[in-house]
Design an enzyme around this catalytic site. Structure first.
Site, PDB file in Angstrom:
ATOM      1  N   HIS A  38       0.635  -1.027  -0.034  1.00 27.29           N
ATOM      2  CA  HIS A  38       0.122  -0.035  -0.236  1.00 27.29           C
ATOM      3  C   HIS A  38       0.925   1.132   0.032  1.00 27.29           C
ATOM      4  CE1 HIS A  38      -4.201  -1.618   1.602  1.00 27.29           C
ATOM      5  NE2 HIS A  38      -3.604  -2.138   0.568  1.00 27.29           N
ATOM      6  N   GLU A 106      -6.935  -0.036  -4.889  1.00 25.72           N
ATOM      7  CA  GLU A 106      -7.615   0.760  -4.357  1.00 25.72           C
ATOM      8  C   GLU A 106      -7.555   2.005  -4.677  1.00 25.72           C
ATOM      9  OE1 GLU A 106      -5.934  -1.088  -1.871  1.00 25.72           O
ATOM     10  OE2 GLU A 106      -7.116  -3.103  -2.093  1.00 25.72           O
TER      11      GLU A 106
END
Length: 331
Positions: A38, A106
């Site tokens: 991430h 995402e």
């Protein structure tokens, strides 16, 4: 044979803490680790190190545990050629004990640094092309690639993987499972939904694999399972909520929610009742084993245990000693 692994969370822990957990997991008999990739954490209170730098350290400090991402988005903030190089380097350092998990990402991690967030169908198209390019580069040949989304000109990896790297594709819902079976070498999903959904995921994954002429017996099917175990369950749930509540909101994976603050705000609707539905929260090792075995019975071959604290090193030791023998019995 079932592989039992540990989920490493850069969204919650510092790189040094993550490394200690990985070494402890190897020492206590975990087969594999799965580490998030991430740019942003799920919460303003979290962490967010660069996973590929950390994987190099983990490869150098371990001897036998399998290492891989869960998951990397190789289509927006990364160029897939760079992911091909990064994964090949980790494989070289680790003597081949690695895999690559990929997905469509995402907005939390892609939009802040690219200012782009295409619709899902376009991202899936980009992912298929990225996987194709990554595999071509792993061949060691010079690759001139002219796709819809990516281009290379006589690109070549001069440090190659120590052995073939399997690509697991993220499969959060049944609708994406056929894509994973067709384009991937395996799948990776997250537990906590109804068992009917996982049956559908398996069916569609198998359909996709058969369409591609693949041998299903050689295709890993992995699942991450949130658990809380031991005598500090309330504290475990508090940490689960503090750092991970945003990840329990489906909109986080589809909508343009792109800051940890936005994620945290959406996660405020997640109460402890939802955590109890999505995770196995019990001090009973028999119940923990039954929870895992229901996924094994559905056909999952790789289990990643996700624990949010406290006393992570103590948990790794006790879970391996108390629960692993019960899971491995008759499996």
């Amino acid at each position: 044979m079932i592989k039992l692994g540990y989920k490493i969370g850069p969204e919650q822990y510092t790189p040094s803490e993550m490394l200690r957990q990985t070494i402890a997991a190897e020492e206590n008999g975990f087969d594999s680790i799965d580490v998030s990739d991430h740019f942003h954490p799920w919460s303003e209170e979290g962490q967010s190190c660069f996973t590929w730098t950390w994987l190099g350290a983990a490869a150098a400090r371990t001897k036998k545990i399998e290492l891989g991402t869960g998951l990397t988005c190789p289509i927006l903030r990364y160029n897939p050629a760079i992911i091909a190089q990064a994964a090949a380097t980790v494989s070289s350092l680790a003597g081949g004990r690695t895999y690559l998990g990929v997905g469509t990402g995402e907005a939390l991690n892609e939009y802040p640094v690219t200012c782009e967030w295409p619709e899902y169908n376009e991202r899936q198209e980009m992912l298929a092309e990225a996987i194709h390019l990554i595999r071509e580069l792993w061949s060691g040949e010079k690759v001139s690639f002219d796709g819809m989304h990516y281009c290379t000109q006589v690109a070549k990896l001069y440090t190659l993987p120590a052995q073939d790297i399997p690509i697991y594709i993220s499969t959060m819902v049944p609708e994406s499972a056929q894509f994973a079976g067709y384009h991937g070498d395996g799948l990776l999903t997250v537990g906590g939904s109804k068992m009917k959904a996982y049956k559908q995921i398996m069916e569609k994954f198998e359909n996709g694999a058969k369409r591609a002429g693949k041998d299903l017996t050689k295709m890993p099917r992995a699942v991450e399972l949130f658990v809380a175990y031991g005598d500090r369950l309330e504290e475990s749930m508090e940490k689960m909520h503090r750092y991970w509540a945003g990840s329990f909101i489906p909109a986080l994976f589809t909508n343009k929610i792109y800051t940890p603050e936005m994620s945290q705000q959406n996660g405020e609707v997640v109460g402890y009742d939802i955590l109890k539905q999505k995770a196995c929260i019990t001090p009973d090792p028999e119940e923990q084993a039954r929870y895992v075995k229901q996924y094994v019975d559905l056909g999952f071959t790789h289990i990643y245990i996700h624990y949010a604290g406290p006393d992570e090193l103590g948990f790794i030791k006790s879970y391996a000693e108390d629960v692993f023998p019960l899971i491995r019995k008759n499996t």
